[in-house]
Design an enzyme around this catalytic site. Sequence first.
Site, PDB file in Angstrom:
ATOM      1  CB  CYS A  67      -0.948   0.000   1.187  1.00  0.00           C
ATOM      2  SG  CYS A  67      -2.241  -1.249   1.020  1.00  0.00           S
ATOM      3  CG  HIS A 116      -3.107   3.659   2.284  1.00  0.00           C
ATOM      4  ND1 HIS A 116      -3.553   3.363   1.013  1.00  0.00           N
ATOM      5  CD2 HIS A 116      -3.173   2.506   2.994  1.00  0.00           C
ATOM      6  CE1 HIS A 116      -3.857   2.081   0.953  1.00  0.00           C
ATOM      7  NE2 HIS A 116      -3.649   1.534   2.139  1.00  0.00           N
ATOM      8  CG  ASN A 151      -6.631  -0.466   1.050  1.00  0.00           C
ATOM      9  OD1 ASN A 151      -6.007   0.062   0.136  1.00  0.00           O
ATOM     10  ND2 ASN A 151      -6.046  -1.039   2.088  1.00  0.00           N
TER      11      ASN A 151
HETATM   12  O1  UT7 Z   1      -3.724  -0.999   3.585  1.00  0.00           O
HETATM   13  C1  UT7 Z   1      -2.822  -1.942   4.096  1.00  0.00           C
HETATM   14  C2  UT7 Z   1      -2.832  -1.942   5.556  1.00  0.00           C
HETATM   15  N1  UT7 Z   1      -4.047  -2.490   6.077  1.00  0.00           N
HETATM   16  C3  UT7 Z   1      -4.694  -1.841   7.041  1.00  0.00           C
HETATM   17  O2  UT7 Z   1      -4.314  -0.773   7.410  1.00  0.00           O
HETATM   18  C4  UT7 Z   1      -5.885  -2.532   7.658  1.00  0.00           C
HETATM   19  C5  UT7 Z   1      -5.742  -2.529   9.161  1.00  0.00           C
HETATM   20  N2  UT7 Z   1      -6.798  -3.273   9.853  1.00  0.00           N
HETATM   21  C6  UT7 Z   1      -8.093  -2.880   9.887  1.00  0.00           C
HETATM   22  O3  UT7 Z   1      -8.467  -1.928   9.211  1.00  0.00           O
HETATM   23  C7  UT7 Z   1      -9.026  -3.566  10.819  1.00  0.00           C
HETATM   24  O4  UT7 Z   1      -8.287  -4.417  11.658  1.00  0.00           O
HETATM   25  C8  UT7 Z   1     -10.139  -4.391  10.128  1.00  0.00           C
HETATM   26  C9  UT7 Z   1     -11.125  -3.474   9.454  1.00  0.00           C
HETATM   27  C10 UT7 Z   1      -9.528  -5.355   9.121  1.00  0.00           C
HETATM   28  C11 UT7 Z   1     -10.919  -5.222  11.172  1.00  0.00           C
HETATM   29  O5  UT7 Z   1     -11.411  -4.354  12.189  1.00  0.00           O
HETATM   30  P1  UT7 Z   1     -11.156  -4.681  13.735  1.00  0.00           P
HETATM   31  O6  UT7 Z   1     -11.843  -3.632  14.497  1.00  0.00           O
HETATM   32  O7  UT7 Z   1      -9.659  -4.805  13.932  1.00  0.00           O
HETATM   33  O8  UT7 Z   1     -11.876  -6.041  13.909  1.00  0.00           O
HETATM   34  P2  UT7 Z   1     -11.300  -7.433  14.443  1.00  0.00           P
HETATM   35  O9  UT7 Z   1     -10.500  -8.117  13.391  1.00  0.00           O
HETATM   36  O10 UT7 Z   1     -10.675  -7.221  15.780  1.00  0.00           O
HETATM   37  O11 UT7 Z   1     -12.651  -8.231  14.676  1.00  0.00           O
HETATM   38  C12 UT7 Z   1     -13.616  -7.820  15.658  1.00  0.00           C
HETATM   39  C13 UT7 Z   1     -14.803  -8.748  15.556  1.00  0.00           C
HETATM   40  C14 UT7 Z   1     -14.428 -10.216  15.564  1.00  0.00           C
HETATM   41  O12 UT7 Z   1     -15.451 -10.924  16.235  1.00  0.00           O
HETATM   42  P3  UT7 Z   1     -15.261 -11.352  17.778  1.00  0.00           P
HETATM   43  O13 UT7 Z   1     -14.053 -12.209  17.800  1.00  0.00           O
HETATM   44  O14 UT7 Z   1     -15.085 -10.064  18.530  1.00  0.00           O
HETATM   45  O15 UT7 Z   1     -16.539 -12.051  18.073  1.00  0.00           O
HETATM   46  C15 UT7 Z   1     -14.440 -10.589  14.110  1.00  0.00           C
HETATM   47  O16 UT7 Z   1     -14.688 -11.958  13.894  1.00  0.00           O
HETATM   48  O17 UT7 Z   1     -15.488  -8.530  14.328  1.00  0.00           O
HETATM   49  C16 UT7 Z   1     -15.594  -9.747  13.590  1.00  0.00           C
HETATM   50  N3  UT7 Z   1     -15.499  -9.454  12.166  1.00  0.00           N
HETATM   51  C17 UT7 Z   1     -16.560  -9.105  11.430  1.00  0.00           C
HETATM   52  N4  UT7 Z   1     -17.859  -8.946  11.723  1.00  0.00           N
HETATM   53  C18 UT7 Z   1     -18.677  -8.555  10.734  1.00  0.00           C
HETATM   54  C19 UT7 Z   1     -14.394  -9.447  11.382  1.00  0.00           C
HETATM   55  N5  UT7 Z   1     -14.724  -9.093  10.130  1.00  0.00           N
HETATM   56  C20 UT7 Z   1     -16.054  -8.876  10.132  1.00  0.00           C
HETATM   57  C21 UT7 Z   1     -16.970  -8.469   9.138  1.00  0.00           C
HETATM   58  N6  UT7 Z   1     -18.258  -8.321   9.491  1.00  0.00           N
HETATM   59  N7  UT7 Z   1     -16.592  -8.226   7.865  1.00  0.00           N
END
Ligand code: UT7
Length: 332
Positions: A116, A256, A286
């Site tokens: 990215c 970004h 993204n």
């Molecule tokens: O561009 C390159 C660099 N990349 C980035 O900068 C991306 C960085 N990361 C992020 O933007 C975020 O980590 C994400 C958007 C990918 C995920 O958000 P998060 O707040 O970190 O969520 P998480 O992975 O901690 O998941 C929280 C909860 C989990 O459920 P439990 O374990 O709390 O029950 C996940 O299973 O949300 C769940 N979850 C979803 N729920 C609904 C994960 N993906 C989804 C989804 N819809 N699509």
Amino acid sequence: MTTITAAITAVGAYVPEFVLSNQVLETMVDTNDEWITTRTGIKERRLLKEKGKGTSFMAIKAAQDLISKANINPEEIDLIIMATTTPDMPVASTGVYVASQIGATNAFAYDLQAACSSFLYGMSNAAAYIQSGRYKKVLLIGADKMSSIIDYTDRATCIIFGDGAGAVLFEPNYEGLGLQDELLKSDGIGREYLKIDAGGSILPPSIETVENRQHYVFQDGKTVFKYAVSGMADVSAKIMERNNLTKDDVNWLIAHQANKRIIDATANRMELDEEKVLVNIHRYGNTTSATLPLLLSDFEDKLKKGDNLIFAAFGGGFTWGSIYLKWAYNKQ
Ligand code: UT7
């Protein structure tokens, strides 16, 4: 002797027509509009659906948009830097094909891959060639067909990414406008957290790797998020500090577009007012190498000659950094 600085003098862009909305994603994986919107800020993304069309298709469109708007002769372009993580093919440079297709017959071209941060690093490359006096017109294109490497059964990644392309032209400037400073970083610790396991030299493609879905992007989102927030905010604050820029001196943050919360954290650290933070993540998601030029294209009307722009990016590897650039023109 007059100092040569490297200025952006034109912008172009292209996004595919097909829109993948949060509502449609709800029917594909276990997710919902509310979760995607609050966690990422994304409402929809564009996908290049037509069979047989790759990243070069979008890159060519973006370059042609720039060429027609700026009314330049493609034969005058000296160099094309193609920032991409999704080249048309693993071998045969995508940038070279793009150069031929747009009629840049006097240019040489190459691809640059830094996930990215590809476009941000590309800005550094393009500017260096101009500042050295070696070349007069460097076209930097950022394009990615992320839909070609995303698993649309994996809700952790398929909600984030989209396809798109943007292009900028770098030319010499003798008024001190253009790129002023850069702070680029990388750290191999990131390799485990955002990657595609198969298809490279460690794990060449096989029936097994396909069956295991190892040709798709894997991301440990939480860990990447943590590094992205501190990485992007740190370099942006540092580049302001070492150029004696206060929050009032900065006109625009061009960050970004990976997650609205990461953009907000960076802006907060810089103490910037919301209206100085350019955002279009809700429309495209993204788009990896295309996020920065798509912002420049969408908000070109707002940018005024002499404005101070801070660019920031964070990506796989890890790769990240910030660039301070003075805008060089008012849109006609
Ligand atoms: O561009 C390159 C660099 N990349 C980035 O900068 C991306 C960085 N990361 C992020 O933007 C975020 O980590 C994400 C958007 C990918 C995920 O958000 P998060 O707040 O970190 O969520 P998480 O992975 O901690 O998941 C929280 C909860 C989990 O459920 P439990 O374990 O709390 O029950 C996940 O299973 O949300 C769940 N979850 C979803 N729920 C609904 C994960 N993906 C989804 C989804 N819809 N699509």
